[in-house]
Design a protein around this motif. Structure first.
Motif, short mmCIF file in Angstrom:
data_model
loop_
_atom_site.label_atom_id
_atom_site.label_comp_id
_atom_site.label_asym_id
_atom_site.label_seq_id
_atom_site.Cartn_x
_atom_site.Cartn_y
_atom_site.Cartn_z
N LEU A 40 0.82 -1.21 0.00
CA LEU A 40 0.00 0.00 0.00
C LEU A 40 0.86 1.26 0.00
O LEU A 40 0.56 2.23 -0.71
CB LEU A 40 -0.93 0.00 1.22
N VAL A 41 1.92 1.26 0.78
CA VAL A 41 2.80 2.43 0.86
C VAL A 41 3.46 2.70 -0.49
O VAL A 41 3.59 3.86 -0.92
CB VAL A 41 3.86 2.23 1.95
N GLN A 42 3.85 1.64 -1.17
CA GLN A 42 4.47 1.82 -2.49
C GLN A 42 3.47 2.33 -3.52
O GLN A 42 3.79 3.16 -4.36
CB GLN A 42 5.07 0.48 -2.95
N LYS A 43 2.23 1.86 -3.43
CA LYS A 43 1.22 2.25 -4.41
C LYS A 43 0.62 3.61 -4.10
O LYS A 43 0.24 4.36 -5.02
CB LYS A 43 0.11 1.19 -4.44
N TYR A 44 0.50 3.95 -2.80
CA TYR A 44 -0.11 5.23 -2.40
C TYR A 44 0.84 5.94 -1.43
O TYR A 44 0.56 6.05 -0.23
CB TYR A 44 -1.47 4.98 -1.73
N PRO A 45 1.95 6.45 -1.93
CA PRO A 45 2.96 7.04 -1.03
C PRO A 45 2.50 8.30 -0.30
O PRO A 45 3.12 8.70 0.69
CB PRO A 45 4.13 7.35 -1.98
N ASP A 46 1.43 8.93 -0.77
CA ASP A 46 0.98 10.18 -0.15
C ASP A 46 -0.09 9.98 0.92
O ASP A 46 -0.58 10.95 1.49
CB ASP A 46 0.45 11.15 -1.23
N ARG A 47 -0.48 8.74 1.18
CA ARG A 47 -1.53 8.48 2.17
C ARG A 47 -0.88 8.10 3.51
O ARG A 47 -0.36 7.00 3.68
CB ARG A 47 -2.47 7.39 1.69
N ALA A 48 -0.98 9.02 4.45
CA ALA A 48 -0.25 8.88 5.71
C ALA A 48 -0.70 7.66 6.51
O ALA A 48 0.11 7.03 7.19
CB ALA A 48 -0.43 10.14 6.55
N TYR A 95 -1.42 4.71 5.71
CA TYR A 95 -0.76 3.45 5.35
C TYR A 95 0.67 3.42 5.90
O TYR A 95 1.16 2.38 6.35
CB TYR A 95 -0.77 3.25 3.83
N HIS A 96 1.34 4.57 5.90
CA HIS A 96 2.66 4.65 6.55
C HIS A 96 2.52 4.37 8.04
O HIS A 96 3.36 3.67 8.65
CB HIS A 96 3.27 6.04 6.33
N TYR A 97 1.50 4.93 8.65
CA TYR A 97 1.28 4.74 10.09
C TYR A 97 1.05 3.26 10.40
O TYR A 97 1.65 2.73 11.34
CB TYR A 97 0.07 5.57 10.52
N HIS A 98 0.22 2.62 9.63
CA HIS A 98 -0.05 1.20 9.87
C HIS A 98 1.22 0.37 9.67
O HIS A 98 1.49 -0.56 10.42
CB HIS A 98 -1.16 0.72 8.92
#
Length: 299
Positions: free
Chosen positions: A286-294, A296-299
């Motif tokens: 998810l982080v690779q596909k949607y790098p701007d969505r915080a 997913y980084h948090y999870h």
């Protein structure tokens, strides 16, 4: 939804009948869909020269004007399509999108309020006002309109759902739940009502009631995506049903493999189950596909 083929067949028709009105319009749509907006504009203007009152050509040219930021020209065309008192509100819908493109959705609400005050204003005008007011975050205006519409058509499940959802958007969960639960008395197995009720309960942080509502939803609509995803997340959060949460999330992902929210729920269910390796794999994707969505980084 296949503009290449639209353009091809419309061109074929025009080879035999070069003045055919509908084929000319469809060819314009094909041009727009294949990125030939400048050529489409010329063709639409030529079509309107031959058929000045063509509704569809006016609407499509107005949309091109919005894309080209010719907002005044677009508004003139949209106004020319709408006749006060008519249930054909495409012109009003176009004006709303024109205001939205300029980030003036509040002005769209004001315009629609003026139209709705006309004695001849049909119900579709009030429906558009309600939807636009929700977009603008003007929930009090939307609630007044949805209540008016629901009173005029008390058997409409859709209007009850929209009224309940608008109350929830406004943070008025007691009224949201009252509307949706009252409507359920006459339609206890309607999936849209149960779905809206479950969503309102989640937003009101009534997790146990929300879990029960999601289970009722899946009892009448076993493949409902919202029901599967929401129940999976709620069960994962509860910590007591992590295996069931993973199974539900996997089923939801099979139905919607490209839905990021569903994939995120699956990762969260893995995490809550203690399967960190699987969770990390999902969240890395998810982080690779949607790098701007915080989140997913948090999870």
């Amino acid at each position: 939804d296949n503009p290449d083929q639209t353009l091809r067949y419309a061109t074929d028709v025009l080879w035999f009948a070069p003045k055919d009105r509908e084929a000319r319009f469809l060819r314009c749509l094909g041009m727009i869909g294949t990125g030939q907006s400048a050529q489409a504009e010329l063709a639409l203007r030529a079509l309107l020269k031959d058929y000045p009152q063509d509704r569809n050509a006016r609407l499509q040219l107005a949309l091109l004007d919005i894309w080209d930021k010719k907002y005044n020209e677009a508004d003139i065309l949209f106004k020319s399509v709408y006749q006060p008192g008519s249930s054909d509100i495409a012109g009003l819908e176009g004006r709303v999108e024109n205001y939205a493109a300029q980030k003036h959705i509040d002005q769209a609400v004001q315009m629609l309020q003026s139209e709705a005050e006309r004695p001849v204003a049909p119900m579709p005008v009030h429906q558009l006002l309600a939807k636009t007011a929700v977009r603008a975050g003007m929930y009090a205006v939307a609630i007044v309109e949805y209540r008016r519409l629901a009173k005029a058509d008390p058997n409409s499940i859709q209007l009850q759902v929209q009224l309940g959802e608008t109350y929830a958007d406004a943070g008025d969960f007691p009224n949201a739940l009252l509307v949706l639960r009252t409507a359920q008395q006459s339609a206890p197995t309607d999936p849209a009502l149960i779905r809206a009720l479950a969503a309102a309960l989640i937003r009101a942080d009534m997790k146990e009631d929300a879990i029960a509502a999601c289970r009722r939803l899946l009892a009448v609509a076993p493949d409902d995506l919202d029901g599967l995803n929401n129940l999976a997340f709620l069960l994962a959060e509860s910590g007591d049903h992590s295996a069931e949460a993973v199974a539900l999330a996997q089923k939801a992902r099979l139905k919607a493999p490209d839905d990021a929210t569903v994939t995120d729920t699956l990762g969260w269910a893995f995490f809550k189950q203690g399967d960190s390796d699987s969770a990390i794999q999902v969240f890395n994707m998810l982080v690779q596909k949607y790098p701007d969505r915080a989140v997913y980084h948090y999870h």
